[in-house]
Design an enzyme around this catalytic site. Structure first.
Site, PDB file in Angstrom:
ATOM      1  N   ASP A  51      -3.793 -59.539-100.164  1.00 51.91           N
ATOM      2  CA  ASP A  51      -3.638 -60.442-101.318  1.00 51.91           C
ATOM      3  C   ASP A  51      -4.771 -60.231-102.315  1.00 51.91           C
ATOM      4  OD1 ASP A  51      -1.505 -62.834-100.659  1.00 51.91           O
ATOM      5  OD2 ASP A  51      -2.472 -62.142 -98.830  1.00 51.91           O
ATOM      6  N   THR A 122       3.162 -63.857 -97.509  1.00 54.64           N
ATOM      7  CA  THR A 122       1.938 -63.548 -96.768  1.00 54.64           C
ATOM      8  C   THR A 122       2.041 -63.933 -95.296  1.00 54.64           C
ATOM      9  OG1 THR A 122       0.568 -63.830 -98.751  1.00 54.64           O
ATOM     10  CG2 THR A 122      -0.545 -63.982 -96.637  1.00 54.64           C
TER      11      THR A 122
END
Length: 296
Positions: A51, A122
């Site tokens: 990320d 995620t």
């Protein structure tokens, strides 16, 4: 002498190349074994090294090439030096083959807001459900989504040896969606795409009330959008019953794809998400959690 491509097409061409760079970063972090997972607000709201690196790559690459853009990122990151190997300066020649729709041909750089979700899905990424993961880059003008790029870093990852890993889907309103083969849904079937990791009694009650023929539970807004593009070609099918609760960085990039294909995706007529520019000195990168303005 041919005219230079319009700004929007150059932006999308850059977004395409930057998304492919992001794909490589996502894969490298996973293969390295250390995901660097931290919890943001809880066990279902995670952030990984991928990320962080992908957001730095996307935002810095765009800001360097288009310094007057407003860029809004999913992750709340501190100001930091960006390594040159994270910068992508290329532009997709395939995208640049297409002419910009006339209504967007005179847009100025400082009129565009870019929304970035560096790693959508995620939680699924940390669980090894790699086909749920997407990288999202969306472009808004005059408060509305007009173009987007969706990269699926692990598309085809279960297809066996020799399969091409990953793909990038892109689209511009009044031009089309590219990088994916659209399919018509079976006539008369009602298919719902909804959340995998954030379900609730309300969501499940809604699904039951809709009497769906099939329910597809997947992670990530971009993954849901790609499922709808592939499965339904927008025959009034519901998508993501929690869409109003998603962050704008997840909504904006994939919101535009169904509109390009001729539907508003949700069964609510004449509704679309509106995104507005945050007033601040350009160049800037805004991180969505606190909307900090950071000079790149």
């Amino acid at each position: 002498m041919s005219a230079s491509p319009a700004l929007l097409m150059r932006l999308v061409a850059s977004g395409f190349s930057i998304a492919e760079k992001a794909q490589a970063i996502v894969q490298q972090v996973m293969s390295g074994g250390d995901l660097g997972v931290v919890e943001k607000t809880g066990a279902n709201d995670l952030q990984t090294k991928a990320d962080r690196l992908v957001q730095l790559s996307i935002c810095s690459s765009l800001a360097r090439k288009f310094p007057k853009l407003t860029i809004i990122g999913e992750e709340d990151l501190p100001f930091q030096h960006v390594d040159e190997d994270l910068i992508e300066s290329g532009q997709s020649e395939e995208v640049l083959k297409y002419s910009c729709p006339p209504q967007y041909s005179h847009i100025k750089e400082d009129e565009i807001v870019v929304w970035v979700d560096p790693l959508d899905g995620t939680k699924e990424y940390t669980e090894g459900l790699l086909d749920h993961v997407t990288v999202l880059i969306g472009f808004a003008y005059a408060g509305k989504a007009i173009a987007g790029v969706i990269n699926q870093p692990y598309y085809n990852y279960q297809a066996g040896a020799g399969a091409v890993l990953g793909r990038t889907i892109w689209g511009v309103l009044n031009l089309g969606v590219f990088g994916i083969q659209l399919k018509e849904a079976p006539e008369g079937k009602h298919i719902i795409t909804t959340t995998r990791s954030h379900s609730s009694k309300l969501v499940n009650d809604c699904i039951c009330a809709m009497k769906a023929d099939e329910v597809i539970r997947v992670g990530g807004a971009g993954n849901k959008s790609s499922k709808i593009l592939w499965v339904s070609h927008f025959r009034r099918h519901a998508s993501d019953l929690k869409r109003l609760q998603r962050s704008f960085t997840g909504i904006m990039p994939d919101e535009v794809m169904p509109q390009i294909c001729g539907d508003n995706r949700a069964e609510v007529p004449n509704r679309c998400f509106v995104t507005h520019r945050f007033e601040a000195k350009a160049p800037q990168v805004c991180h969505k959690r606190k909307f900090n303005m950071i000079t790149c």
